[in-house]
Design a protein around this motif. Structure first.
Motif, PDB file in Angstrom:
ATOM      1  N   UNK A 195       0.803  -1.218   0.000  1.00 50.56           N
ATOM      2  CA  UNK A 195       0.000   0.000   0.000  1.00 50.56           C
ATOM      3  C   UNK A 195       0.833   1.264   0.000  1.00 50.56           C
ATOM      4  N   UNK A 196       2.093   1.154  -0.432  1.00 50.72           N
ATOM      5  CA  UNK A 196       3.006   2.306  -0.474  1.00 50.72           C
ATOM      6  C   UNK A 196       3.637   2.390  -1.867  1.00 50.72           C
ATOM      7  N   UNK A 197       2.822   2.597  -2.901  1.00 50.32           N
ATOM      8  CA  UNK A 197       3.347   2.574  -4.270  1.00 50.32           C
ATOM      9  C   UNK A 197       4.473   3.584  -4.474  1.00 50.32           C
ATOM     10  N   UNK A 198       5.502   3.149  -5.247  1.00 50.12           N
ATOM     11  CA  UNK A 198       6.695   3.976  -5.474  1.00 50.12           C
ATOM     12  C   UNK A 198       7.133   3.847  -6.925  1.00 50.12           C
ATOM     13  N   UNK A 199       6.331   4.340  -7.841  1.00 49.04           N
ATOM     14  CA  UNK A 199       6.652   4.169  -9.264  1.00 49.04           C
ATOM     15  C   UNK A 199       7.816   5.014  -9.751  1.00 49.04           C
ATOM     16  N   UNK A 200       8.153   6.097  -9.052  1.00 44.01           N
ATOM     17  CA  UNK A 200       9.236   6.971  -9.509  1.00 44.01           C
ATOM     18  C   UNK A 200      10.450   6.848  -8.600  1.00 44.01           C
ATOM     19  N   UNK A 201      11.573   7.345  -9.091  1.00 46.30           N
ATOM     20  CA  UNK A 201      12.806   7.319  -8.308  1.00 46.30           C
ATOM     21  C   UNK A 201      12.683   8.196  -7.070  1.00 46.30           C
ATOM     22  N   UNK A 202      12.010   9.333  -7.212  1.00 49.39           N
ATOM     23  CA  UNK A 202      11.814  10.224  -6.070  1.00 49.39           C
ATOM     24  C   UNK A 202      11.016   9.540  -4.972  1.00 49.39           C
ATOM     25  N   UNK A 203       9.987   8.798  -5.365  1.00 51.10           N
ATOM     26  CA  UNK A 203       9.170   8.102  -4.363  1.00 51.10           C
ATOM     27  C   UNK A 203       9.944   6.962  -3.707  1.00 51.10           C
ATOM     28  N   UNK A 204      10.808   6.296  -4.468  1.00 51.63           N
ATOM     29  CA  UNK A 204      11.665   5.273  -3.861  1.00 51.63           C
ATOM     30  C   UNK A 204      12.610   5.908  -2.846  1.00 51.63           C
ATOM     31  N   UNK A 205      13.119   7.088  -3.177  1.00 53.45           N
ATOM     32  CA  UNK A 205      13.990   7.818  -2.244  1.00 53.45           C
ATOM     33  C   UNK A 205      13.246   8.116  -0.947  1.00 53.45           C
ATOM     34  N   UNK A 206      12.006   8.564  -1.049  1.00 51.94           N
ATOM     35  CA  UNK A 206      11.202   8.851   0.140  1.00 51.94           C
ATOM     36  C   UNK A 206      10.987   7.592   0.967  1.00 51.94           C
ATOM     37  N   UNK A 207      10.720   6.483   0.315  1.00 53.02           N
ATOM     38  CA  UNK A 207      10.504   5.214   1.037  1.00 53.02           C
ATOM     39  C   UNK A 207      11.785   4.793   1.759  1.00 53.02           C
ATOM     40  N   UNK A 208      12.921   4.952   1.096  1.00 56.26           N
ATOM     41  CA  UNK A 208      14.198   4.568   1.720  1.00 56.26           C
ATOM     42  C   UNK A 208      14.478   5.420   2.947  1.00 56.26           C
ATOM     43  N   UNK A 209      14.117   6.698   2.884  1.00 55.40           N
ATOM     44  CA  UNK A 209      14.262   7.565   4.057  1.00 55.40           C
ATOM     45  C   UNK A 209      13.313   7.129   5.167  1.00 55.40           C
ATOM     46  N   UNK A 210      12.056   6.878   4.811  1.00 55.70           N
ATOM     47  CA  UNK A 210      11.049   6.499   5.800  1.00 55.70           C
ATOM     48  C   UNK A 210      11.421   5.211   6.523  1.00 55.70           C
ATOM     49  N   UNK A 211      12.022   4.279   5.786  1.00 54.61           N
ATOM     50  CA  UNK A 211      12.343   2.977   6.368  1.00 54.61           C
ATOM     51  C   UNK A 211      13.735   2.918   6.974  1.00 54.61           C
ATOM     52  N   UNK A 212      14.443   4.038   6.938  1.00 53.24           N
ATOM     53  CA  UNK A 212      15.730   4.095   7.618  1.00 53.24           C
ATOM     54  C   UNK A 212      16.889   3.494   6.871  1.00 53.24           C
TER      55      UNK A 212
END
Length: 222
Positions: A195-212
């Motif tokens: 439930x945390x879609x990350x289709x772009x590189x920017x969104x993957x960056x945000x997920x990596x920050x969120x997950x530490x």
């Protein structure tokens, strides 16, 4: 215990650049006369320059010299000093790095006073001082939350999300670009399923920050 305690005395060093933190620790540890803060400094290098005759170092994770938890713990252990992290715990990336480096525990500065004192007592004796933060950092070291990312998928995520191209990630990890893209597709699929879609590189960056899995960028000083 009273101040007349005559058992084994444990020598403590504190690495923290906030004087109020050191003062507060001295006050707290008055309840544990078997442990004594004998030195403090704003960096590991400065602490070791003062003394290496320590049973334990209390280490803040974010220091003004920009040093990493991994290198700080390594320097302390090379000097024969075990480490207990004492931090505000605002950055999961730093906590995970410290846990991987082999500390005896991770204690938040906001913890209850008796928990902090108990953790210092345990760590000073060379025992593990387990806390929820430390356990969570260790348990999640090979998985991002419930996503079930493999260590290799995590390597690809961290490098790609930090700004590297797929070609560069492939060269750094010694794999093909096609394999990198397969890993990235799988990472995106797992995030979407969570439930945390990350289709772009920017969104993957945000997920990596969120997950530490990436450090929170520091603001530049003006």
């Amino acid at each position: 215990m009273s101040a007349a305690y005559t058992g084994r005395q444990y020598r403590i060093g504190v690495v923290d650049d906030h004087r109020v933190t050191v003062t507060g620790l001295r006050y707290l540890l008055a309840a544990a006369p078997e442990v004594t803060i004998v030195a403090d400094a704003p960096s590991v290098g400065e602490l070791l320059a003062v003394t290496t005759d320590l049973d334990l170092a209390l280490l803040d994770l974010r220091l003004p010299d920009g040093s990493s938890p991994t290198e700080n713990v390594r320097h302390l252990r090379a000097a024969g000093i075990e480490t207990l992290v004492f931090t505000s715990g605002e950055e999961l990336f730093q906590v995970r790095a410290a846990a991987r480096a082999g500390v005896l525990g991770v204690v938040r500065k906001s913890d209850r006073e008796e928990h902090i004192v108990d953790a210092v007592r345990l760590a000073a004796r060379g025992e593990l001082a387990p806390t929820m933060d430390w356990a969570a950092a260790i348990d999640s070291d090979t998985e991002v939350g419930d996503l079930g990312l493999s260590p290799r998928q995590l390597d690809v995520l961290a490098l790609y999300a930090s700004g590297e191209s797929a070609e560069r990630v492939a060269r750094l990890l010694g794999i093909s670009k096609e394999t990198v893209n397969v890993y990235l597709a799988r990472v995106r699929q797992k995030y979407a399923e969570a439930g945390r879609p990350s289709p772009t590189k920017t969104e993957l960056y945000k997920r990596a920050l969120e997950d530490g899995w990436l450090p929170i960028p520091r603001r530049k000083q003006r």
